[in-house]
Design an enzyme around this catalytic site. Structure first.
Site, PDB file in Angstrom:
ATOM      1  N   ASP A 132      25.052  80.440  45.711  1.00 22.53           N
ATOM      2  CA  ASP A 132      24.429  81.562  45.038  1.00 22.53           C
ATOM      3  C   ASP A 132      25.319  81.927  43.860  1.00 22.53           C
ATOM      4  O   ASP A 132      26.465  82.371  44.012  1.00 22.53           O
ATOM      5  CB  ASP A 132      24.264  82.758  45.969  1.00 22.53           C
TER       6      ASP A 132
HETATM    7  C1  NOJ Z   1      21.765  85.834  42.769  1.00 20.35           C
HETATM    8  C2  NOJ Z   1      20.856  86.136  43.915  1.00 20.35           C
HETATM    9  O1  NOJ Z   1      21.610  86.557  45.031  1.00 20.35           O
HETATM   10  C3  NOJ Z   1      19.974  84.974  44.331  1.00 20.35           C
HETATM   11  O2  NOJ Z   1      19.046  85.427  45.268  1.00 20.35           O
HETATM   12  C4  NOJ Z   1      19.324  84.347  43.138  1.00 20.35           C
HETATM   13  O3  NOJ Z   1      18.494  83.283  43.553  1.00 20.35           O
HETATM   14  C5  NOJ Z   1      20.399  83.862  42.197  1.00 20.35           C
HETATM   15  N1  NOJ Z   1      21.213  84.994  41.757  1.00 20.35           N
HETATM   16  C6  NOJ Z   1      19.818  83.157  40.987  1.00 20.35           C
HETATM   17  O4  NOJ Z   1      19.159  84.035  40.163  1.00 20.35           O
END
Ligand code: NOJ
Length: 768
Positions: free
Chosen positions: A310
């Site tokens: 993430d």
């Molecule tokens: C952070 C978020 O926690 C996640 O859910 C998301 O898919 C990613 N950023 C990419 O945008």
């Protein structure tokens, strides 16, 4: 390493589509043999044959790759967004050309992604196509209800369809990968991302998550209407301490396995293509360097797809306190089985050196690269890198009528009616005959952005039907006026006077209040769960006018609405219903649709009750009103404001005759549990009948109830129906003291009813 075009030794077979790319042939490389290999795929007989072909292809491509190019395939960078659209950092463009960045996220629209794909396919040495990822969480341009709201339909098939339609629209917009579904179960409404999951229950969570996977991916990833899905966030991201996003998670393995893991496991069983690691720690290790990736996800569950971080989670291993520096962080993540680095750039920066220093084995990198190449292969990108980049198809699909219709349908099915008192001799809702004057008051009245909810990403506000627009369509002869009254944030009451005057002038007031779209979602934890700003004061002032008031609350989470629940005669929880929320709401308020949703998360009375959920263990001192020394609060009841599973409709549904076909079963046997429901009202209804069990005595303590099954049953006015469930001994399994997943003999309660509190109860025995 940057190899110039003269050194191209392209070994692999992108079949270039001259119709789309005029400049495409300039790479001028055509390998009949390998193309024949690809074309032969369809007829090569059976899944095993296909897999073998894929492996041959991937191996041969891998053997041609430099270490830098390999690392490029496991690197993912974001596109930014300017006023006019997505824009890629110029460094990243060069990285694509150099083969050092093989995947891009946050870039969408065919025109834009086509340009980037051309860079990869025509300008890079090996011409490997890019993956384009994006957060298509609940719709792409046309938005459906937030996932938590949609789960309140208790219809996994609805969620499957939402996912399938989202995939169709997103794939037509140039994407091939969505960062969805969110399987994070949560018992804590302070956590703003509770909006993105399916609520607090493992069984419901598992069914919804699996349905979403099937919806996004369909049966063929290379179909131009599907996307690769990404299960997130592995794991237990929904239980941060104090409800604060990104905070430490500290749960027992028993709770992790029994409560939190089932939705993730269901996604793997449904064939999820990719998984995202979570930001939190699990049992003392950040998820991105956790042993559970290998032990549970890969070994136990057999997941062999791409695991992506993430965002910059690899870099976050440093503040987590497990990595000394970024090189060390990269080493830990790769070793843990993290295939792809989103955004931190650490793999790009350090992996080659780490291999040279013999700290990382190149074979581990190869493994990760192969997973990415297989995914690209399955998406059909090697066959046609421009598969998802057809401008005509984009025009046909984006904003199309089937998406709009589904937004209305999903919106109305996710709303939950919490209260509907009799006012002037009849229930306030539905508003049958159009009254002469309706006032729509509150910051949601004319709002075309917050109705979309968090993570609406590319959601298009221009396509929104607002609350007032929906009502005007529904009641064309009614004088419908709006007043904002206040905003979502400030203490500004300057709009109250106008709102009160409008209320006084009207026959019915629809209070359209709640949270805006950034008050839930990522990084949107709250320590108080009342209506934000001065909306509570606005509500109290409007109630003083004596007019009949319907509170329609738009929110990404449960809120503590005790006062409203006691004082406002009708309360409808609309969640954030999406693009056609106004139409959906008008259908519900007018009775054109009889609300059928029920809560999939418990509504607390105050923040002090959190975590509160329907399935706690009993404790040694369960609450007893006659005994001070039992488990309770001095200042608030133990019970929630609204229990899990709760929701009413316009018809009363009566439950009777709970019947078991026998009182004893053996291991491997099933029991038939039936109940009679009766529609005592005037409206066609869809009743969500819920079945719970309780294991009365176990080798470890067991929850006071656990949802084991449910059915959503259509039932006509006056009709009686018998609803039957089959309960198998396997449904009684849990993790025993040795963490074996078993059922234990003994006595059980089985409970059936309209929600987790109002239940008919019977008993049976699981014989030794
Ligand atoms: C952070 C978020 O926690 C996640 O859910 C998301 O898919 C990613 N950023 C990419 O945008």
């Amino acid at each position: 390493m940057h190899t110039t075009r003269q050194h191209q030794t392209i070994p692999y077979p992108v079949i270039r589509r001259r119709t789309i790319s005029r400049t495409y042939t300039k790479a001028g490389i055509f390998f009949p043999m390998i193309i024949a290999l690809l074309l032969g795929l369809k007829g090569c007989g059976g899944p095993q044959g296909q897999e073998d072909k894929r492996e041959q292809f991937v191996d041969s491509l891998l053997s041609e790759m430099t270490l830098e190019e390999k690392v490029g395939q496991i690197t993912l960078y974001t596109s930014g967004w300017t006023i006019t659209g997505p824009a890629l950092d110029s460094n990243y463009r060069q990285y694509i050309i150099d083969g050092r960045c093989g995947n891009i996220f946050n870039a969408h629209t065919v025109a834009y992604n086509l340009e980037l794909q051309r860079l990869a396919v025509e300008e890079s040495r090996l011409g490997i196509p890019l993956l384009f990822g994006y957060d298509v969480i609940h719709g792409h341009r046309i938005i459906f209800p937030i996932p938590l709201g949609e789960a309140c339909s208790w219809e996994p098939e609805l969620a499957r369809r939402s996912a399938a339609l989202s995939a169709k629209e997103a794939a037509a917009s140039g994407l091939n990968w969505t960062f969805s579904p969110v399987a994070d179960l949560s018992r804590d409404p302070r956590w703003g991302r509770i909006a993105e999951g399916s609520g607090e229950d493992p069984l419901l969570g598992a069914r919804f998550t699996a349905a979403r996977v099937r919806g996004y991916q369909g049966s063929d990833l290379s179909d131009k209407n599907t996307l690769a899905a990404c299960l997130k966030h592995f794991a237990v991201y929904g239980a941060p301490e104090a409800g604060r996003d990104y905070n430490t998670v500290d749960l027992s393995m028993r709770t992790i396995r029994e409560v939190y893991l089932p939705p993730y496991k269901a996604a793997v069983d449904a064939g999820i293509a990719t998984v995202m690691s979570s930001f939190n720690e699990i049992n003392g290790q950040p998820a991105t360097s956790s042993r559970y990736v290998e032990e549970i996800l890969r070994q136990e569950w057999g997941f062999d797809g791409v695991l992506v971080t993430d965002y910059g989670a690899i870099a976050e291993l440093i503040p987590h306190g497990v990595a000394t520096d970024s090189a060390h962080a990269g080493e830990l993540a790769l070793e843990a089985g993290v295939d792809m680095d989103m955004q931190s750039g650490i793999y790009m920066k350090h992996l080659s050196d780490l291999v040279k220093e013999e700290k990382v084995d190149e074979q581990v990198i190869d493994k990760a690269v192969k997973r990415v190449l297989r995914l690209k292969y399955d998406l059909g990108l090697f066959e046609d890198p421009y598969r998802y980049l057809d401008p005509e198809w984009e025009k046909t699909v984006v904003h199309s009528q089937e998406l709009i219709d589904h937004s209305v349908e999903a919106g109305r099915r996710s709303m939950v009616l919490l209260k509907n008192d009799v006012v002037n001799g009849s229930p306030l809702l539905p508003i049958k005959e159009g009254p002469a004057r309706i006032a729509v008051i509150g910051p949601m009245a004319d709002n075309r952005i917050d109705i979309l909810g968090s993570w609406h990403a590319a959601g298009d506000p221009e396509m929104v039907v607002t609350v007032s627009e929906g009502l005007r369509k529904q009641f064309p002869d009614t004088d419908i006026r709006t007043a904002e009254g206040c905003d979502f944030y400030t203490g500004d009451k300057s709009g109250f006077a106008e709102a009160l005057a409008l209320a006084a002038f009207s026959d019915v007031v629809i209070l359209a209040i709640g949270e805006n779209y950034v008050q839930s979602g990522e990084a949107a934890s709250r320590s108080e769960l009342g209506l934000p700003g001065v909306q509570q004061e606005l509500t109290e002032a409007i109630m003083k006018t004596g007019k009949p008031v319907v509170a329609v609350i738009f929110a990404g989470r449960p809120l503590t609405i005790n006062w409203i629940s006691e004082n406002v005669p009708a309360v409808l929880w609309a969640w954030q219903p999406g693009s056609r929320g106004g139409d959906a709401l008008a259908d519900v308020l007018s009775g054109e649709y009889n609300p059928s949703g029920k809560l999939t998360v418990t509504f607390p009375r105050n923040v002090g009750q959190i975590p509160i959920y329907y399935s706690p263990r009993n404790s040694g001192r369960p609450f007893n009103p006659h005994d001070k020394y039992t488990s309770k609060y001095l200042d608030v009841p133990n019970e929630p404001l609204y229990p899990f599973g709760y929701g009413i409709g316009y018809s009363e549904i009566a439950y009777s005759n709970l019947n078991l076909d026998r009182n004893e079963i053996s291991f491997g046997d099933s029991l038939q549990v039936s109940v009679t429901i009766e529609n005592r009202g005037e409206y066609v209804a869809e009743e969500i009948v819920q079945l719970y069990t309780r294991d009365l005595v176990g080798s470890v303590t067991r929850p006071v109830k656990e949802l084991k099954n449910f059915q959503k049953v259509p039932i006509a006015p006056g009709e009686q129906k018998t609803v039957t469930f089959s309960l198998h001994s396997d449904h009684l399994k849990f993790y025993d003291i040795d963490m074996e997943f078993v059922a234990e003999p003994g006595e059980f309660e089985v409970m059936v009813g309209p929600n987790s509190s109002d239940l008919l109860t019977a008993r049976f025995t699981l014989a030794d």
